[in-house]
Scaffold this active site. Structure first.
Site, PDB file in Angstrom:
ATOM      1  N   HIS A 119       3.129  18.619  -8.871  1.00 57.90           N
ATOM      2  CA  HIS A 119       2.288  17.494  -8.478  1.00 57.90           C
ATOM      3  C   HIS A 119       3.010  16.143  -8.585  1.00 57.90           C
ATOM      4  CE1 HIS A 119      -1.094  15.425  -6.932  1.00 57.90           C
ATOM      5  NE2 HIS A 119      -0.711  14.472  -7.754  1.00 57.90           N
ATOM      6  N   TYR A 124       4.209  12.513  -5.882  1.00 57.62           N
ATOM      7  CA  TYR A 124       4.273  11.060  -6.100  1.00 57.62           C
ATOM      8  C   TYR A 124       5.713  10.567  -6.119  1.00 57.62           C
ATOM      9  CZ  TYR A 124      -0.668  11.441  -6.737  1.00 57.62           C
ATOM     10  OH  TYR A 124      -1.980  11.706  -6.499  1.00 57.62           O
ATOM     11  N   HIS A 137      -3.890  19.329   5.051  1.00 59.78           N
ATOM     12  CA  HIS A 137      -3.789  18.270   4.028  1.00 59.78           C
ATOM     13  C   HIS A 137      -2.353  17.782   3.883  1.00 59.78           C
ATOM     14  CE1 HIS A 137      -4.070  16.084   0.260  1.00 59.78           C
ATOM     15  NE2 HIS A 137      -3.268  16.963  -0.341  1.00 59.78           N
ATOM     16  N   PHE A 138      -1.428  18.714   3.641  1.00 58.80           N
ATOM     17  CA  PHE A 138      -0.113  18.178   3.267  1.00 58.80           C
ATOM     18  C   PHE A 138       0.701  17.705   4.471  1.00 58.80           C
ATOM     19  CE2 PHE A 138       1.049  22.821   2.857  1.00 58.80           C
ATOM     20  CZ  PHE A 138       2.090  22.865   3.754  1.00 58.80           C
ATOM     21  N   HIS A 139       0.285  18.110   5.680  1.00 55.85           N
ATOM     22  CA  HIS A 139       0.975  17.499   6.814  1.00 55.85           C
ATOM     23  C   HIS A 139       0.487  16.076   7.085  1.00 55.85           C
ATOM     24  CE1 HIS A 139       2.640  21.501   7.460  1.00 55.85           C
ATOM     25  NE2 HIS A 139       3.616  20.855   8.084  1.00 55.85           N
ATOM     26  N   ARG A 148      -0.071  30.429   5.459  1.00 55.60           N
ATOM     27  CA  ARG A 148       1.096  31.319   5.427  1.00 55.60           C
ATOM     28  C   ARG A 148       0.830  32.662   6.109  1.00 55.60           C
ATOM     29  NH1 ARG A 148       0.581  30.414  -0.496  1.00 55.60           N
ATOM     30  NH2 ARG A 148       1.720  28.536  -1.032  1.00 55.60           N
TER      31      ARG A 148
HETATM   32 FE1  HAS Z   1      -2.236  16.783  -2.317  1.00 57.35          FE
HETATM   33  C1  HAS Z   1      -2.187  20.246  -2.368  1.00 57.35           C
HETATM   34  C2  HAS Z   1      -4.965  16.760  -4.368  1.00 57.35           C
HETATM   35  C3  HAS Z   1      -2.126  13.318  -2.452  1.00 57.35           C
HETATM   36  C4  HAS Z   1       0.980  16.831  -1.078  1.00 57.35           C
HETATM   37  N1  HAS Z   1      -0.878  18.260  -1.793  1.00 57.35           N
HETATM   38  C5  HAS Z   1      -1.072  19.614  -1.846  1.00 57.35           C
HETATM   39  C6  HAS Z   1       0.083  20.289  -1.311  1.00 57.35           C
HETATM   40  C7  HAS Z   1       0.994  19.319  -0.975  1.00 57.35           C
HETATM   41  C8  HAS Z   1       0.376  18.049  -1.284  1.00 57.35           C
HETATM   42  C9  HAS Z   1       2.399  19.519  -0.418  1.00 57.35           C
HETATM   43  O1  HAS Z   1      -6.486  18.735  -6.140  1.00 57.35           O
HETATM   44  C10 HAS Z   1       0.239  21.803  -1.153  1.00 57.35           C
HETATM   45  C11 HAS Z   1       0.937  22.410  -2.310  1.00 57.35           C
HETATM   46  C12 HAS Z   1       1.165  23.895  -2.078  1.00 57.35           C
HETATM   47  O2  HAS Z   1       2.109  24.229  -1.343  1.00 57.35           O
HETATM   48  O3  HAS Z   1       0.400  24.703  -2.593  1.00 57.35           O
HETATM   49  N2  HAS Z   1      -3.380  15.321  -3.183  1.00 57.35           N
HETATM   50  C13 HAS Z   1      -4.456  15.520  -3.958  1.00 57.35           C
HETATM   51  C14 HAS Z   1      -5.006  14.232  -4.369  1.00 57.35           C
HETATM   52  C15 HAS Z   1      -4.216  13.263  -3.800  1.00 57.35           C
HETATM   53  C16 HAS Z   1      -3.182  13.956  -3.089  1.00 57.35           C
HETATM   54  C17 HAS Z   1      -6.212  14.015  -5.226  1.00 57.35           C
HETATM   55  N3  HAS Z   1      -0.851  15.363  -1.855  1.00 57.35           N
HETATM   56  C18 HAS Z   1      -1.003  14.004  -1.987  1.00 57.35           C
HETATM   57  C19 HAS Z   1       0.196  13.326  -1.560  1.00 57.35           C
HETATM   58  C20 HAS Z   1       1.080  14.330  -1.184  1.00 57.35           C
HETATM   59  C21 HAS Z   1       0.404  15.592  -1.378  1.00 57.35           C
HETATM   60  C22 HAS Z   1       0.401  11.836  -1.578  1.00 57.35           C
HETATM   61  C23 HAS Z   1       2.455  14.254  -0.664  1.00 57.35           C
HETATM   62  C24 HAS Z   1       3.101  13.170  -0.383  1.00 57.35           C
HETATM   63  N4  HAS Z   1      -3.374  18.223  -3.164  1.00 57.35           N
HETATM   64  C25 HAS Z   1      -4.420  17.992  -4.023  1.00 57.35           C
HETATM   65  C26 HAS Z   1      -4.915  19.290  -4.533  1.00 57.35           C
HETATM   66  C27 HAS Z   1      -4.116  20.287  -3.969  1.00 57.35           C
HETATM   67  C28 HAS Z   1      -3.165  19.584  -3.122  1.00 57.35           C
HETATM   68  C29 HAS Z   1      -6.018  19.538  -5.467  1.00 57.35           C
HETATM   69  C30 HAS Z   1      -4.204  21.800  -4.215  1.00 57.35           C
HETATM   70  C31 HAS Z   1      -4.949  22.467  -3.159  1.00 57.35           C
HETATM   71  C32 HAS Z   1      -4.906  23.981  -3.310  1.00 57.35           C
HETATM   72  O4  HAS Z   1      -5.950  24.584  -3.553  1.00 57.35           O
HETATM   73  O5  HAS Z   1      -3.824  24.591  -3.150  1.00 57.35           O
HETATM   74  C33 HAS Z   1      -4.366  11.760  -3.987  1.00 57.35           C
HETATM   75  O6  HAS Z   1      -3.185  11.206  -4.485  1.00 57.35           O
HETATM   76  C34 HAS Z   1      -4.758  11.040  -2.731  1.00 57.35           C
HETATM   77  C35 HAS Z   1      -5.012   9.563  -2.965  1.00 57.35           C
HETATM   78  C36 HAS Z   1      -5.117   8.792  -1.677  1.00 57.35           C
HETATM   79  C37 HAS Z   1      -6.084   7.945  -1.339  1.00 57.35           C
HETATM   80  C38 HAS Z   1      -6.024   7.243   0.000  1.00 57.35           C
HETATM   81  C39 HAS Z   1      -5.705   5.761  -0.101  1.00 57.35           C
HETATM   82  C40 HAS Z   1      -5.469   5.174   1.255  1.00 57.35           C
HETATM   83  C41 HAS Z   1      -4.508   4.295   1.567  1.00 57.35           C
HETATM   84  C42 HAS Z   1      -4.351   3.808   3.010  1.00 57.35           C
HETATM   85  C43 HAS Z   1      -5.279   2.703   3.384  1.00 57.35           C
HETATM   86  C44 HAS Z   1      -5.057   2.284   4.805  1.00 57.35           C
HETATM   87  C45 HAS Z   1      -5.997   1.979   5.712  1.00 57.35           C
HETATM   88  C46 HAS Z   1      -5.645   1.677   7.146  1.00 57.35           C
HETATM   89  C47 HAS Z   1      -7.429   1.945   5.346  1.00 57.35           C
HETATM   90  C48 HAS Z   1      -7.214   7.653  -2.234  1.00 57.35           C
HETATM   91  C49 HAS Z   1      -3.590   3.771   0.538  1.00 57.35           C
HETATM   92  C50 HAS Z   1      -4.626   0.588   7.332  1.00 57.35           C
HETATM   93  C51 HAS Z   1      -4.981  -0.311   8.457  1.00 57.35           C
HETATM   94  C52 HAS Z   1      -4.085  -1.009   9.194  1.00 57.35           C
HETATM   95  C53 HAS Z   1      -4.529  -2.046  10.126  1.00 57.35           C
HETATM   96  C54 HAS Z   1      -2.633  -0.720   9.105  1.00 57.35           C
HETATM   97 CU    CU Z   2      -1.302  18.048  -6.595  1.00 53.93          CU
END
Ligand code: HAS
Ligand code: CU
Length: 546
Positions: free
Chosen positions: A222, A226, A373-375, A437
């Protein structure tokens, strides 16, 4: 804490450029494999298609994208930022040694995958067993990155001696937090690989405990996400507002965000192991709480970066509520890449919050939803930011004009379009039960009908993504070999905060926060790991299905 530093001596960016070159090469190879996987899942019969090639390709795609492309890019970006903000890299020789170590390790690991000897996916999940050289190669990559972290810290300390009482330049603050987090995270991986996987793959021990190995993996896995995201945030905070013609909304909030990631990124790994036996529900709940806490710095980021962009729009004369959005430089490759990356993160982050809830996780775990999700988060939020940052870096590192600027301008939009098709389809298919997968989603009867059209749309998205990747690689290679030499290399300029900070504050106390971070990891992992070790353990022999 910004301002441009005087142009560096010729060649001083060679180390950074070498890392970016390896990153782009890994990205190019991995992209070609990705499109084949999308086609295979949609059951498109191309020549040489086979189950073993599919799983080999998933492993190579995951390792090259998630471990090699990211790590090399981050190391290159780190060196570029150290040179630009500190005016030095202390220990350049060690930096080159680390580069070669990591490159040789990556090539060795990739070679064993391509020879069909290490089909274990990027998560190394035992009891699937790889060739020993795969684990040893991965270890060399990590050791190389440790040396990189040491060089970066040494450069900062040398600078600090000459600048007492001045806080670290903001881009370096973010990189330093990333490096400390990386040491904390890779400790878990080192234990898994050195104590468990390497001796087992060499045949010194007959069996392995999969749950224990997975626990050490997710200790690392995890914070790994980050480790990818924080350098992307360094670009969002320090480069994007400048490219948009604005100011950084807040310096102290920015420093706080990186320190919160340092504290909260590691004690959350069980949200990948909700379905694993041997870890009690209470510990999984604790990791759920910390996972929800780690959403907070991303919410702050959404606020701060969008506020910075609004300032940019208003400085250009925008009036009304949303007029500023139209004033942003949507035709600039860096800006467009990062803005689209942010848009993706809005949805990808929301999906992450869904994954982190036990009950909802049980619906999406091991389904195509996770690929969706991860893409979005890695494949777009991070990768598109890195592509945009490459367009920004190349003229500064190589002293050459970007070739094919029209291609570079359109490429982020093409990526976004491909990813919308790819990711939405897999999210929905996952909710309808398509496992992740799988070699082919073709299944007769009702289940197959629920998935079929979706996997085809995802495959079209995959082809578009491949085209976009190709454009990116073409621009990079053409710039490298044929970009017009600039009379003076483009300078590194970073966003100036609305209110600059001149003295170190509480968020600059790296020693203190490192100690707190170690304490939180101990709290989250000491007892569950002790408990796993005390259990009667039944090891598994190795499996090599292909
Ligand atoms: Fe995730 C599974 C939970 C973020 C990557 N994640 C994965 C896997 C990958 C991955 C690779 O709780 C698969 C792993 C595997 O192979 O088994 N993930 C989260 C949570 C967050 C999160 C809570 N993940 C990421 C990030 C990754 C990433 C970042 C890679 C870079 N994830 C999970 C969980 C799993 C999981 C479980 C396990 C699932 C399972 O069952 O296998 C948080 O960090 C997300 C926080 C993000 C936000 C969004 C903030 C928005 C922003 C943009 C604002 C912009 C706007 C538009 C509004 C709260 C900052 C702009 C406008 C303009 C005009 C420009
Ligand atoms: Cu994670």
């Amino acid at each position: 804490m910004t301002a441009a530093v005087a142009p560096p001596a010729p060649g001083s960016h060679r180390l950074a450029a070498a890392h970016i070159g390896v990153a782009v090469a890994a990205f190019g190879v991995a992209s070609a494999m990705g499109v084949l996987q999308g086609l295979s899942i949609a059951d498109v019969n191309f020549p040489w298609r086979s189950e073993s090639l599919y799983y080999l390709s998933v492993t190579a795609h995951g390792v090259l994208m998630a471990l090699v492309f990211t790590t090399f890019f981050i190391m290159g970006l780190g060196y570029a930022l150290a040179q630009a903000t500190l005016g030095r890299i202390t220990g350049r020789g060690a930096g080159w040694f680390a580069f070669w170590l990591a490159a040789i390790g990556s090539v060795a690991a990739a070679a064993t995958i391509l020879m069909g000897q290490s089909t274990v996916l990027y998560t190394f999940y035992p009891p699937l067993q790889a060739h020993p050289l795969f684990y040893i190669g991965a270890t060399l990559l990590v050791v190389g990155s440790w040396i990189w972290g040491g060089v970066m810290i040494a450069s900062y300390r040398a600078w600090r001696r000459e600048h007492p009482g001045v806080p670290a330049p903001l881009p370096m603050h973010g990189m330093l937090a990333t490096i400390i987090l990386w040491y904390l995270a890779t400790f878990g991986l080192a234990v898994e690989v050195v104590v468990m996987l390497i001796p087992w793959s060499l045949g010194w021990v007959a069996t392995i405990d999969p749950v224990l190995a997975r626990t050490f993996f997710w200790w690392f896995g995890h914070p790994l996400v980050y480790f990818w995201l924080m350098p992307a945030y360094v670009v969002w905070y320090n480069v994007l507002p400048r490219a948009a013609g604005g100011r950084l909304f807040s310096d102290p909030l920015t420093r706080m965000v990186f320190i919160l990631f340092l504290l909260l990124s590691t004690p959350v790994g069980f949200h990948h192991q909700f379905a694993d036996p041997g870890i009690s529900a209470g510990w999984k709940l604790l990791h759920t709480f910390t996972t929800y806490a780690v959403l907070y710095p991303s919410f702050v980021t959404a606020f701060t970066v969008i506020a910075s962009l609004e300032v940019a729009g208003r400085l250009k004369g925008a009036k009304g509520l949303f007029d500023w959005i139209g004033r942003l430089p949507w035709g600039d490759p860096l800006f467009a890449s990062v803005a689209l990356a942010m848009l993706s993160f809005t949805f990808g982050g929301f999906g992450g919050a869904i994954n982190a809830a036990y009950a909802m996780n049980s619906m999406v775990h091991n389904t195509a939803w996770i690929m969706g999700h991860f893409h979005l988060v890695l494949g777009t939020t991070v990768a598109l930011t890195f592509m945009g940052a490459t367009y920004w870096l190349l003229p500064r590192l190589l002293g050459r004009d970007l070739r094919f600027p029209g291609l570079a301008r359109a490429q982020p939009y093409l990526w976004f379009l491909g990813m919308v098709l790819f990711s939405i389809s897999y999210h929905i298919a996952g909710l309808r039960g398509l496992p992740r997968r799988v070699y082919s989603a073709a299944l007769s009867g009702a289940d197959g009908a629920r998935w079929h059209g979706l996997t085809e749309i995802a495959a079209v998205g995959g082809v578009i993504l491949f085209l976009s990747a190709l454009w990116f690689v073409i621009v990079v290679v053409a710039t490298w070999v044929g970009g017009r030499r600039l009379a003076t290399p483009a300078t590194f300029e970073f966003a100036v905060p609305l209110r600059p900070v001149t003295a170190p504050g509480v968020w600059d106390r790296f020693g203190l926060w490192t100690a707190v971070a170690i304490g939180l990891v101990a709290l989250a992992y000491a007892w569950p790991i002790a408990h796993l070790l005390m259990h009667p353990r039944f090891g598994s022999p190795p499996f090599k299905p292909f």
